[in-house]
Write an enzyme that holds these catalytic residues in place. Structure first.
Site, PDB file in Angstrom:
ATOM      1  NE  ARG A  66      -4.056  -0.037   1.713  1.00  7.75           N
ATOM      2  CZ  ARG A  66      -4.981  -0.028   0.743  1.00  7.75           C
ATOM      3  NH1 ARG A  66      -5.090  -1.043  -0.084  1.00  7.75           N
ATOM      4  NH2 ARG A  66      -5.788   1.002   0.607  1.00  7.75           N
ATOM      5  CB  THR A  75      -7.218   5.793  -3.376  1.00  5.34           C
ATOM      6  OG1 THR A  75      -7.027   4.871  -2.303  1.00  5.34           O
ATOM      7  CG2 THR A  75      -8.239   5.235  -4.332  1.00  5.34           C
ATOM      8  CG  HIS A 133      -6.922  -4.122  -5.785  1.00  3.68           C
ATOM      9  ND1 HIS A 133      -7.975  -3.574  -5.083  1.00  3.68           N
ATOM     10  CD2 HIS A 133      -6.640  -5.308  -5.174  1.00  3.68           C
ATOM     11  CE1 HIS A 133      -8.315  -4.413  -4.095  1.00  3.68           C
ATOM     12  NE2 HIS A 133      -7.529  -5.468  -4.138  1.00  3.68           N
TER      13      HIS A 133
END
Length: 133
Positions: free
Chosen positions: A85, A91, A115
């Site tokens: 991440r 995002t 993703h």
């Protein structure tokens, strides 16, 4: 070692970023345990993103994820979920930190190149979805 799921989304695949993203992953200490390229069916995309089915962006997300091939990978590294991440970035690609994958290869909050699982529990579930464990 822990695992996480990574998906290189259709926008990054269309733009030819697969090799660059794989290189970024390997250069940041991840091992790619399993990987494959596939074109998600509508049913697969709906099942994979079922957690978002009540959100206003669900139909658009499914349409996007079925628009072209994606590349799915089972990654391994210590603290894999968090590390992936962090490497992906925010995002919204326009707000992602310099040098992150989404900043380099994404366009916006929808077409953000990749993703990643958001927890160890979801990583296990998502890996099973694509790789049977």
């Amino acid at each position: 070692m822990k695992n996480t799921l990574a998906i290189i989304k259709p926008d990054a695949m269309i733009k030819g970023h697969l090799d660059n993203i794989r290189k970024d992953i390997l250069d940041n200490g991840f091992s790619i345990i399993e990987e494959k390229t596939l074109h998600l069916s509508n049913e697969q995309a709906c099942a994979f993103y079922d957690i978002h089915q009540d959100k206003p962006f669900f139909d658009e997300l499914v349409k996007f994820m079925t628009s072209y091939e994606c590349h799915v990978m089972k990654l391994e590294k210590e603290d894999a979920v968090i590390e992936w991440r962090n490497l992906m970035g925010a995002t919204d690609s326009q707000k992602a930190d310099l040098g992150t994958i989404r900043q380099k290869y994404g366009t916006d909050i929808s077409m953000n190149a990749t993703h990643g699982s958001d927890s160890n529990e979801n990583a296990d579930k998502e890996i099973r979805f694509f790789f049977n464990g």
